[in-house]
Design a protein around this motif. Structure first.
Motif, mmCIF file in Angstrom:
data_model
loop_
_atom_site.group_PDB
_atom_site.id
_atom_site.type_symbol
_atom_site.label_atom_id
_atom_site.label_comp_id
_atom_site.label_asym_id
_atom_site.label_seq_id
_atom_site.Cartn_x
_atom_site.Cartn_y
_atom_site.Cartn_z
ATOM 1 N N LEU A 58 0.833 -1.202 0.000
ATOM 2 C CA LEU A 58 0.000 0.000 0.000
ATOM 3 C C LEU A 58 0.868 1.253 0.000
ATOM 4 O O LEU A 58 0.552 2.232 -0.681
ATOM 5 C CB LEU A 58 -0.935 -0.006 1.201
ATOM 6 C CG LEU A 58 -1.859 1.189 1.336
ATOM 7 C CD1 LEU A 58 -2.828 1.259 0.155
ATOM 8 C CD2 LEU A 58 -2.620 1.124 2.647
ATOM 9 N N PHE A 59 1.968 1.228 0.728
ATOM 10 C CA PHE A 59 2.899 2.355 0.757
ATOM 11 C C PHE A 59 3.443 2.649 -0.639
ATOM 12 O O PHE A 59 3.521 3.805 -1.056
ATOM 13 C CB PHE A 59 4.047 2.054 1.728
ATOM 14 C CG PHE A 59 5.179 3.026 1.666
ATOM 15 C CD1 PHE A 59 5.058 4.291 2.219
ATOM 16 C CD2 PHE A 59 6.373 2.693 1.047
ATOM 17 C CE1 PHE A 59 6.098 5.206 2.160
ATOM 18 C CE2 PHE A 59 7.419 3.581 0.985
ATOM 19 C CZ PHE A 59 7.282 4.843 1.547
ATOM 20 N N VAL A 60 3.811 1.598 -1.367
ATOM 21 C CA VAL A 60 4.336 1.778 -2.725
ATOM 22 C C VAL A 60 3.254 2.343 -3.636
ATOM 23 O O VAL A 60 3.517 3.216 -4.467
ATOM 24 C CB VAL A 60 4.892 0.446 -3.265
ATOM 25 C CG1 VAL A 60 5.239 0.553 -4.741
ATOM 26 C CG2 VAL A 60 6.108 0.023 -2.471
ATOM 27 N N GLN A 61 2.003 1.894 -3.490
ATOM 28 C CA GLN A 61 0.916 2.409 -4.317
ATOM 29 C C GLN A 61 0.617 3.870 -3.993
ATOM 30 O O GLN A 61 0.402 4.677 -4.906
ATOM 31 C CB GLN A 61 -0.329 1.553 -4.135
ATOM 32 C CG GLN A 61 -0.190 0.186 -4.756
ATOM 33 C CD GLN A 61 -1.403 -0.682 -4.509
ATOM 34 O OE1 GLN A 61 -2.093 -0.544 -3.498
ATOM 35 N NE2 GLN A 61 -1.661 -1.584 -5.436
ATOM 36 N N VAL A 62 0.599 4.221 -2.720
ATOM 37 C CA VAL A 62 0.350 5.618 -2.339
ATOM 38 C C VAL A 62 1.493 6.504 -2.825
ATOM 39 O O VAL A 62 1.264 7.630 -3.286
ATOM 40 C CB VAL A 62 0.146 5.732 -0.812
ATOM 41 C CG1 VAL A 62 0.138 7.169 -0.356
ATOM 42 C CG2 VAL A 62 -1.140 5.030 -0.401
ATOM 43 N N THR A 63 2.711 5.999 -2.749
ATOM 44 C CA THR A 63 3.853 6.741 -3.292
ATOM 45 C C THR A 63 3.686 6.951 -4.797
ATOM 46 O O THR A 63 3.988 8.026 -5.317
ATOM 47 C CB THR A 63 5.163 5.995 -2.993
ATOM 48 O OG1 THR A 63 5.274 5.792 -1.589
ATOM 49 C CG2 THR A 63 6.365 6.764 -3.486
ATOM 50 N N GLY A 64 3.180 5.927 -5.497
ATOM 51 C CA GLY A 64 2.922 6.051 -6.935
ATOM 52 C C GLY A 64 1.887 7.117 -7.236
ATOM 53 O O GLY A 64 2.029 7.883 -8.194
ATOM 54 N N ILE A 65 0.843 7.192 -6.412
ATOM 55 C CA ILE A 65 -0.181 8.232 -6.590
ATOM 56 C C ILE A 65 0.448 9.616 -6.424
ATOM 57 O O ILE A 65 0.221 10.517 -7.237
ATOM 58 C CB ILE A 65 -1.342 8.049 -5.589
ATOM 59 C CG1 ILE A 65 -2.133 6.793 -5.921
ATOM 60 C CG2 ILE A 65 -2.255 9.268 -5.576
ATOM 61 C CD1 ILE A 65 -3.142 6.408 -4.860
ATOM 62 N N ALA A 66 1.237 9.772 -5.373
ATOM 63 C CA ALA A 66 1.885 11.063 -5.129
ATOM 64 C C ALA A 66 2.823 11.439 -6.279
ATOM 65 O O ALA A 66 2.882 12.611 -6.684
ATOM 66 C CB ALA A 66 2.650 11.024 -3.811
ATOM 67 N N LEU A 67 3.527 10.462 -6.807
ATOM 68 C CA LEU A 67 4.453 10.744 -7.911
ATOM 69 C C LEU A 67 3.709 11.159 -9.175
ATOM 70 O O LEU A 67 4.119 12.106 -9.858
ATOM 71 C CB LEU A 67 5.327 9.521 -8.194
ATOM 72 C CG LEU A 67 6.393 9.223 -7.146
ATOM 73 C CD1 LEU A 67 7.037 7.868 -7.416
ATOM 74 C CD2 LEU A 67 7.435 10.319 -7.124
ATOM 75 N N VAL A 68 2.610 10.487 -9.501
ATOM 76 C CA VAL A 68 1.842 10.853 -10.699
ATOM 77 C C VAL A 68 1.245 12.248 -10.538
ATOM 78 O O VAL A 68 1.260 13.053 -11.473
ATOM 79 C CB VAL A 68 0.757 9.791 -10.999
ATOM 80 C CG1 VAL A 68 -0.189 10.270 -12.076
ATOM 81 C CG2 VAL A 68 1.402 8.490 -11.416
ATOM 82 N N LEU A 69 0.737 12.547 -9.352
ATOM 83 C CA LEU A 69 0.218 13.897 -9.116
ATOM 84 C C LEU A 69 1.332 14.939 -9.215
ATOM 85 O O LEU A 69 1.123 16.038 -9.736
ATOM 86 C CB LEU A 69 -0.471 13.967 -7.753
ATOM 87 C CG LEU A 69 -1.776 13.202 -7.641
ATOM 88 C CD1 LEU A 69 -2.295 13.238 -6.199
ATOM 89 C CD2 LEU A 69 -2.811 13.737 -8.602
ATOM 90 N N GLY A 70 2.519 14.589 -8.742
ATOM 91 C CA GLY A 70 3.659 15.490 -8.859
ATOM 92 C C GLY A 70 4.069 15.719 -10.306
ATOM 93 O O GLY A 70 4.420 16.834 -10.697
ATOM 94 N N VAL A 71 4.009 14.674 -11.109
ATOM 95 C CA VAL A 71 4.332 14.821 -12.536
ATOM 96 C C VAL A 71 3.298 15.710 -13.220
ATOM 97 O O VAL A 71 3.645 16.571 -14.042
ATOM 98 C CB VAL A 71 4.416 13.436 -13.215
ATOM 99 C CG1 VAL A 71 4.492 13.572 -14.722
ATOM 100 C CG2 VAL A 71 5.607 12.662 -12.699
ATOM 101 N N ALA A 72 2.012 15.537 -12.876
ATOM 102 C CA ALA A 72 0.965 16.376 -13.457
ATOM 103 C C ALA A 72 1.159 17.841 -13.057
ATOM 104 O O ALA A 72 1.014 18.746 -13.889
ATOM 105 C CB ALA A 72 -0.413 15.880 -13.030
#
Length: 90
Positions: free
Chosen positions: A34-48
């Motif tokens: 779950l930590f890796v998935q939440v980190t992925g969400i944060a990274l995609v939002l950061g890229v946007a």
């Protein structure tokens, strides 16, 4: 075949591997995933966000900034691979 019986494991992103390792050290197995998935969400939002800021720096109209951020969020491979634990967002 050289080194018969030996296995080789390669990593493509050292920083992402370290991040996943820190999550695995501190959390249990399901929480680490779950930590890796939440980190992925944060990274995609950061890229946007970064893409919209780049549009702003090019003196684009406001609606173009929103379109740019929406295009990043709508790009299926980036979102799916980042949410599945790949380093794509990073």
């Amino acid at each position: 075949m050289w080194n018969s019986g030996e296995r080789v494991e390669g990593i493509t992103s050292f920083l992402h591997t370290i991040t996943m390792t820190l999550g695995a050290l501190v959390l249990d197995k399901s929480s680490a995933a779950l930590f890796v998935q939440v980190t992925g969400i944060a990274l995609v939002l950061g890229v946007a966000y970064t893409a919209s800021r780049l549009s702003r720096s090019l003196a684009a109209p406001l609606h173009f900034e929103l379109v740019t951020a929406a295009a990043v969020l709508a790009y299926y491979p980036l979102s799916v691979w980042s949410l599945m634990g790949m380093e794509t967002g990073l």
